[in-house]
Design an enzyme around this catalytic site. Sequence first.
Site, PDB file in Angstrom:
ATOM      1  N   LYS A 289       5.314   2.627   2.370  1.00  0.00           N
ATOM      2  CA  LYS A 289       5.252   3.160   3.731  1.00  0.00           C
ATOM      3  C   LYS A 289       4.002   2.631   4.440  1.00  0.00           C
ATOM      4  CE  LYS A 289       2.391   7.150   3.326  1.00  0.00           C
ATOM      5  NZ  LYS A 289       1.832   8.284   3.920  1.00  0.00           N
TER       6      LYS A 289
ATOM      7  N   LYS B  42      -2.725   3.659   6.279  1.00  0.00           N
ATOM      8  CA  LYS B  42      -4.093   3.112   6.365  1.00  0.00           C
ATOM      9  C   LYS B  42      -4.558   2.631   5.000  1.00  0.00           C
ATOM     10  CE  LYS B  42      -5.751   6.948   8.298  1.00  0.00           C
ATOM     11  NZ  LYS B  42      -4.699   7.627   9.061  1.00  0.00           N
TER      12      LYS B  42
ATOM     13  N   LYS C  41      -3.754   9.957  -4.716  1.00  0.00           N
ATOM     14  CA  LYS C  41      -5.157   9.774  -4.322  1.00  0.00           C
ATOM     15  C   LYS C  41      -6.096   9.943  -5.504  1.00  0.00           C
ATOM     16  CE  LYS C  41      -4.849  10.908   0.563  1.00  0.00           C
ATOM     17  NZ  LYS C  41      -4.986  11.972   1.545  1.00  0.00           N
TER      18      LYS C  41
HETATM   19  P1  ADP Z   1      -1.901   7.763   6.759  1.00  0.00           P
HETATM   20  O1  ADP Z   1      -0.790   7.931   5.752  1.00  0.00           O
HETATM   21  O2  ADP Z   1      -1.912   6.410   7.377  1.00  0.00           O
HETATM   22  O3  ADP Z   1      -3.255   8.215   6.225  1.00  0.00           O
HETATM   23  P2  ADP Z   1      -1.856  10.362   8.050  1.00  0.00           P
HETATM   24  O4  ADP Z   1      -1.758  10.975   6.705  1.00  0.00           O
HETATM   25  O5  ADP Z   1      -3.093  10.529   8.851  1.00  0.00           O
HETATM   26  O6  ADP Z   1      -1.549   8.793   7.938  1.00  0.00           O
HETATM   27  O7  ADP Z   1      -0.611  10.887   8.901  1.00  0.00           O
HETATM   28  C1  ADP Z   1      -0.609  11.411  10.216  1.00  0.00           C
HETATM   29  C2  ADP Z   1       0.846  11.724  10.614  1.00  0.00           C
HETATM   30  O8  ADP Z   1       1.615  10.515  10.650  1.00  0.00           O
HETATM   31  C3  ADP Z   1       1.572  12.645   9.622  1.00  0.00           C
HETATM   32  O9  ADP Z   1       2.456  13.509  10.318  1.00  0.00           O
HETATM   33  C4  ADP Z   1       2.369  11.682   8.770  1.00  0.00           C
HETATM   34  O10 ADP Z   1       3.519  12.285   8.214  1.00  0.00           O
HETATM   35  C5  ADP Z   1       2.742  10.612   9.775  1.00  0.00           C
HETATM   36  N1  ADP Z   1       2.908   9.306   9.116  1.00  0.00           N
HETATM   37  C6  ADP Z   1       1.938   8.600   8.459  1.00  0.00           C
HETATM   38  N2  ADP Z   1       2.424   7.455   7.977  1.00  0.00           N
HETATM   39  C7  ADP Z   1       3.740   7.411   8.338  1.00  0.00           C
HETATM   40  C8  ADP Z   1       4.795   6.461   8.153  1.00  0.00           C
HETATM   41  N3  ADP Z   1       4.600   5.323   7.511  1.00  0.00           N
HETATM   42  N4  ADP Z   1       6.015   6.758   8.667  1.00  0.00           N
HETATM   43  C9  ADP Z   1       6.244   7.910   9.338  1.00  0.00           C
HETATM   44  N5  ADP Z   1       5.289   8.837   9.554  1.00  0.00           N
HETATM   45  C10 ADP Z   1       4.052   8.609   9.065  1.00  0.00           C
END
Ligand code: ADP
Length: 324
Positions: free
Chosen positions: A192, A195, A98
């Site tokens: 992965k 967002k 980030k």
């Molecule tokens: P993002 O990475 O889209 O910003 P968040 O950080 O808000 O998502 O993650 C919220 C939850 O979803 C966390 O427990 C995170 O580990 C899980 N998570 C996010 N992206 C993935 C993914 N691609 N595969 C599996 N779990 C995920």
Amino acid sequence: MHLGNYLGAVKNWVRLQHEFDTIVSIVDYHAITIAYEPEQLRQRRHDLAVTLLAAGIDPDVAALCVQSQVPEHTELAWILNTITPLGELERQTQFKEKSRQQESVAAGILNYPVLQAADILLYRADKVPVGEDQVQHLELSRVVARKWNALFGTPTGRRLEDGSEEREQFFPEPQPVLTPTPRVMGLDGKSKMSKSMGNTIGLLESPESIWAKLRPAVTDPKRIKKTDPGTPEVCNIYHLHKAFSTPATVEHVAVQCRTAGWGCIDCKKVLAESMETELVPIRRRAAELAAAPRRVDDALAAGAARCRALAHETMLAVRDRMGF
Ligand code: ADP
């Protein structure tokens, strides 16, 4: 919420709420570590609550609450900041990624995992269902819990094998709980689903919009023509089948891919159908909740009341042991 969040974390929350005392927190103080519009934050907080409830969080079972409605989250975060080694924060992969994307980096991006540790330790939680990308942050929560216990845990009066004095383990060291799909890949098949990468499918997206994204999604790169046999294990669509399709369909898909019986579009059509089976009831519940905002507000108010009581109890003990 996208399918990565749902498959990697939220599905476990829905299941585990019936087995454990469960707290689901909408972390709006974390959300403000990137630029945002206040009015949008209000809307996103509400929308996420709707989505969580639609996905199956039952507010009569789990406590669904908004982080900023329980001020002890930030109080404990400050306290934990005073004992968190800076080096541990600087080597967090998410911080490195980030901060690389920004010219000027706010301290909140660095301290993000400390607030996360506070979210967990405030409820003295021992299990945290997350996706694989959060395992490193959870390790930090364990480091911080261990450190706080060693500094401020009340001595038990017993000696440990190494001669040192045993202290109460006030904060349990939280362990991750992963789903069978701990790392869902994005539709580009490269990184992965996230967002920030813009490679997501939203949990509440329409079937038309999902299909518009699935159709061009990357599959086995070696399958150029429909008649080329494929390798399901290297194909992201196959992994999505494993998350959404029945075992019999998954088996059938693998055979059709290996023998070039189906082209990738045939395979994706079957996936879209399997996804619909799971997503239709979620979309229906979300539409019902969107039309009844009071139900959502009531769920959040009840969740906040439950969380505040627990947080208050933890902080009384923390303040006492720390000399406040
Ligand atoms: P993002 O990475 O889209 O910003 P968040 O950080 O808000 O998502 O993650 C919220 C939850 O979803 C966390 O427990 C995170 O580990 C899980 N998570 C996010 N992206 C993935 C993914 N691609 N595969 C599996 N779990 C995920």
